[in-house]
Design an enzyme around this catalytic site. Structure first.
Site, PDB file in Angstrom:
ATOM      1  N   GLY A 126     -86.928 -64.469  15.399  1.00  0.00           N
ATOM      2  CA  GLY A 126     -85.990 -65.093  15.438  1.00  0.00           C
ATOM      3  C   GLY A 126     -84.539 -64.173  14.700  1.00  0.00           C
ATOM      4  O   GLY A 126     -83.458 -64.237  15.532  1.00  0.00           O
ATOM      5  N   GLU A 163     -81.776 -63.555   7.599  1.00  0.00           N
ATOM      6  CA  GLU A 163     -82.575 -64.742   8.361  1.00  0.00           C
ATOM      7  C   GLU A 163     -81.780 -65.245   9.269  1.00  0.00           C
ATOM      8  O   GLU A 163     -80.534 -65.054   9.102  1.00  0.00           O
ATOM      9  CB  GLU A 163     -82.783 -65.613   7.277  1.00  0.00           C
ATOM     10  CG  GLU A 163     -84.178 -65.561   6.553  1.00  0.00           C
ATOM     11  CD  GLU A 163     -85.432 -66.133   7.440  1.00  0.00           C
ATOM     12  OE1 GLU A 163     -85.108 -66.201   8.527  1.00  0.00           O
ATOM     13  OE2 GLU A 163     -86.267 -66.243   6.718  1.00  0.00           O
ATOM     14  N   ASP A 164     -82.359 -65.827  10.240  1.00  0.00           N
ATOM     15  CA  ASP A 164     -81.641 -66.680  11.589  1.00  0.00           C
ATOM     16  C   ASP A 164     -81.142 -67.986  10.670  1.00  0.00           C
ATOM     17  O   ASP A 164     -80.204 -68.403  10.908  1.00  0.00           O
ATOM     18  CB  ASP A 164     -82.372 -66.844  12.757  1.00  0.00           C
ATOM     19  CG  ASP A 164     -83.973 -67.316  12.281  1.00  0.00           C
ATOM     20  OD1 ASP A 164     -84.400 -67.477  11.204  1.00  0.00           O
ATOM     21  OD2 ASP A 164     -84.673 -67.281  13.358  1.00  0.00           O
ATOM     22  N   ASP A 201     -84.353 -73.533   6.573  1.00  0.00           N
ATOM     23  CA  ASP A 201     -84.391 -75.014   6.924  1.00  0.00           C
ATOM     24  C   ASP A 201     -84.938 -75.548   5.507  1.00  0.00           C
ATOM     25  O   ASP A 201     -84.213 -75.916   4.767  1.00  0.00           O
ATOM     26  CB  ASP A 201     -85.417 -75.296   8.083  1.00  0.00           C
ATOM     27  CG  ASP A 201     -85.563 -76.535   8.460  1.00  0.00           C
ATOM     28  OD1 ASP A 201     -84.976 -77.569   7.744  1.00  0.00           O
ATOM     29  OD2 ASP A 201     -86.327 -76.726   9.411  1.00  0.00           O
ATOM     30  N   LYS A 251     -79.409 -75.103   6.889  1.00  0.00           N
ATOM     31  CA  LYS A 251     -79.201 -76.657   7.150  1.00  0.00           C
ATOM     32  C   LYS A 251     -78.982 -77.242   5.914  1.00  0.00           C
ATOM     33  O   LYS A 251     -79.429 -77.070   4.903  1.00  0.00           O
ATOM     34  CB  LYS A 251     -80.584 -77.213   7.784  1.00  0.00           C
ATOM     35  CG  LYS A 251     -80.870 -76.733   9.175  1.00  0.00           C
ATOM     36  CD  LYS A 251     -82.034 -77.380   9.829  1.00  0.00           C
ATOM     37  CE  LYS A 251     -82.373 -76.719  11.051  1.00  0.00           C
ATOM     38  NZ  LYS A 251     -83.623 -77.443  11.725  1.00  0.00           N
ATOM     39  N   PHE A 297     -82.787 -79.835  15.176  1.00  0.00           N
ATOM     40  CA  PHE A 297     -83.579 -78.598  15.513  1.00  0.00           C
ATOM     41  C   PHE A 297     -82.413 -77.892  16.622  1.00  0.00           C
ATOM     42  O   PHE A 297     -82.040 -78.543  17.414  1.00  0.00           O
ATOM     43  CB  PHE A 297     -84.861 -79.014  16.134  1.00  0.00           C
ATOM     44  CG  PHE A 297     -85.543 -77.929  16.881  1.00  0.00           C
ATOM     45  CD1 PHE A 297     -86.353 -77.361  15.543  1.00  0.00           C
ATOM     46  CD2 PHE A 297     -85.505 -77.442  17.817  1.00  0.00           C
ATOM     47  CE1 PHE A 297     -87.159 -76.133  15.762  1.00  0.00           C
ATOM     48  CE2 PHE A 297     -86.391 -76.275  18.366  1.00  0.00           C
ATOM     49  CZ  PHE A 297     -87.114 -75.626  17.246  1.00  0.00           C
ATOM     50  N   VAL A 298     -82.351 -76.577  16.183  1.00  0.00           N
ATOM     51  CA  VAL A 298     -81.482 -75.952  17.186  1.00  0.00           C
ATOM     52  C   VAL A 298     -82.092 -74.819  17.758  1.00  0.00           C
ATOM     53  O   VAL A 298     -83.066 -74.243  17.256  1.00  0.00           O
ATOM     54  CB  VAL A 298     -80.081 -75.506  16.300  1.00  0.00           C
ATOM     55  CG1 VAL A 298     -79.141 -76.555  15.976  1.00  0.00           C
ATOM     56  CG2 VAL A 298     -80.678 -74.623  15.162  1.00  0.00           C
ATOM     57  N   ASP A 356     -85.895 -70.133  19.010  1.00  0.00           N
ATOM     58  CA  ASP A 356     -86.342 -70.640  20.316  1.00  0.00           C
ATOM     59  C   ASP A 356     -87.072 -72.083  20.105  1.00  0.00           C
ATOM     60  O   ASP A 356     -87.017 -72.638  19.148  1.00  0.00           O
ATOM     61  CB  ASP A 356     -87.784 -69.842  20.477  1.00  0.00           C
ATOM     62  CG  ASP A 356     -88.809 -69.891  19.592  1.00  0.00           C
ATOM     63  OD1 ASP A 356     -88.597 -70.145  18.274  1.00  0.00           O
ATOM     64  OD2 ASP A 356     -90.051 -70.299  19.937  1.00  0.00           O
ATOM     65  N   ARG A 373     -84.222 -68.086  23.292  1.00  0.00           N
ATOM     66  CA  ARG A 373     -83.663 -67.271  22.334  1.00  0.00           C
ATOM     67  C   ARG A 373     -82.429 -66.197  22.813  1.00  0.00           C
ATOM     68  O   ARG A 373     -81.933 -65.814  21.990  1.00  0.00           O
ATOM     69  CB  ARG A 373     -84.811 -66.163  21.997  1.00  0.00           C
ATOM     70  CG  ARG A 373     -86.322 -66.464  21.153  1.00  0.00           C
ATOM     71  CD  ARG A 373     -86.853 -65.655  20.826  1.00  0.00           C
ATOM     72  NE  ARG A 373     -88.255 -65.975  20.580  1.00  0.00           N
ATOM     73  CZ  ARG A 373     -88.569 -66.420  19.331  1.00  0.00           C
ATOM     74  NH1 ARG A 373     -87.702 -66.462  18.284  1.00  0.00           N
ATOM     75  NH2 ARG A 373     -89.978 -66.805  19.191  1.00  0.00           N
TER      76      ARG A 373
HETATM   77  P1  5GP Z   1     -87.966 -73.210   6.628  1.00  0.00           P
HETATM   78  O1  5GP Z   1     -89.028 -72.584   5.850  1.00  0.00           O
HETATM   79  O2  5GP Z   1     -86.696 -72.716   5.828  1.00  0.00           O
HETATM   80  O3  5GP Z   1     -88.236 -74.644   6.472  1.00  0.00           O
HETATM   81  O4  5GP Z   1     -88.034 -72.555   7.936  1.00  0.00           O
HETATM   82  C1  5GP Z   1     -87.890 -71.321   8.200  1.00  0.00           C
HETATM   83  C2  5GP Z   1     -88.190 -70.933   9.889  1.00  0.00           C
HETATM   84  O5  5GP Z   1     -88.554 -72.143  10.547  1.00  0.00           O
HETATM   85  C3  5GP Z   1     -87.182 -70.404  10.444  1.00  0.00           C
HETATM   86  O6  5GP Z   1     -87.179 -68.892  10.115  1.00  0.00           O
HETATM   87  C4  5GP Z   1     -87.366 -70.775  11.834  1.00  0.00           C
HETATM   88  O7  5GP Z   1     -88.275 -69.872  12.433  1.00  0.00           O
HETATM   89  C5  5GP Z   1     -87.940 -72.044  11.784  1.00  0.00           C
HETATM   90  N1  5GP Z   1     -86.788 -73.081  12.150  1.00  0.00           N
HETATM   91  C6  5GP Z   1     -86.456 -73.953  11.145  1.00  0.00           C
HETATM   92  N2  5GP Z   1     -85.362 -74.637  11.768  1.00  0.00           N
HETATM   93  C7  5GP Z   1     -85.204 -74.495  12.957  1.00  0.00           C
HETATM   94  C8  5GP Z   1     -84.573 -74.794  13.960  1.00  0.00           C
HETATM   95  O8  5GP Z   1     -83.591 -75.755  13.805  1.00  0.00           O
HETATM   96  N3  5GP Z   1     -84.772 -74.297  15.181  1.00  0.00           N
HETATM   97  C9  5GP Z   1     -85.513 -73.217  15.491  1.00  0.00           C
HETATM   98  N4  5GP Z   1     -85.576 -72.797  16.643  1.00  0.00           N
HETATM   99  N5  5GP Z   1     -86.450 -72.836  14.404  1.00  0.00           N
HETATM  100  C10 5GP Z   1     -86.218 -73.351  13.248  1.00  0.00           C
END
Ligand code: 5GP
Length: 192
Positions: free
Chosen positions: A56, A111-112, A115, A143, A164-165, A171, A177
């Site tokens: 990402g 980081e992209d 969440d 988020k 979810f985006v 993706d 992407r």
């Molecule tokens: P976390 O561990 O912070 O919950 O999530 C991290 C990873 O989950 C991100 O790096 C990404 O790969 C995926 N992710 C979390 N939220 C989203 C979202 O809204 N869209 C997409 N495409 N991936 C997400």
């Protein structure tokens, strides 16, 4: 399959799946330029290593790095989190490790999206154990209200609602992407 001749056509091919554009391409570029300026000021004279989390973050890395007016190096890690496609389990597996030794480097993890924060928490712990001179995070998106763990993210692009985006590196089932903006998908688009 529809003929694809230009980038615009290609992006338009996704159009029927898009529910709403949350952040435009221009807004993303403007914010990355600001973040790049701040990073340039903060890291002047240091041994900066940008670490991107694949897949990402590769788009954010490519653009952000070009707004940083300093000599720097790149490295990438690939991780996968176990669990369903649109949820995070917090259990992270390293699929590709870094090529660099981090000792003495000023590491900026790019980081992209953050969440739940569980992936980031795991990565920070893992990277800190390698004794970098410093370790900070730059995330394009965060988020709001759902971080399960408090995390100190030094550079944040945008706070967004917990939907979810896709787009700009993010993706759904490996698609979207290459969209130049951040958007939500229509429920039908998840149907496969
Ligand atoms: P976390 O561990 O912070 O919950 O999530 C991290 C990873 O989950 C991100 O790096 C990404 O790969 C995926 N992710 C979390 N939220 C989203 C979202 O809204 N869209 C997409 N495409 N991936 C997400």
């Amino acid at each position: 399959m529809a003929a694809v001749s230009t980038l615009t056509d290609y992006v338009q091919a996704y159009q029927p799946d898009i529910e709403r554009v949350l952040i435009s391409s221009e807004e993303i570029q403007g914010k990355l330029a600001e973040m790049g300026e701040q990073i340039s000021a903060d890291y002047e004279g240091s041994s900066l290593l940008l670490v991107g989390v694949l897949k990402g973050a590769f788009v954010v890395m490519a653009d952000l790095a070009r707004y940083v007016r300093l000599p720097l190096e790149f490295d990438f890690m690939a991780v996968s989190s176990y669990g369903a496609a649109t949820k995070t389990s917090g259990v992270v597996r390293i699929l590709k490790d870094l090529d660099h030794d981090l000792e003495g480097m000023d590491v900026l993890l790019v980081e992209d999206i953050v969440d739940s924060g569980l992936t980031l928490k795991y990565l920070l712990k893992n990277l800190a154990a390698r004794k970098p001179a410093s370790l900070e995070v730059a995330a394009l998106l965060r988020k709001t209200g759902i971080q399960k763990v408090p995390l100190d993210i030094r550079y944040v692009g945008f706070d967004i609602p917990p939907d979810f985006v896709v787009g700009y590196g993010l993706d759904f089932a490996e698609r979207y992407r290459n969209l130049p903006y951040i958007a939500t998908l229509k429920p039908e688009a998840y149907g496969g």
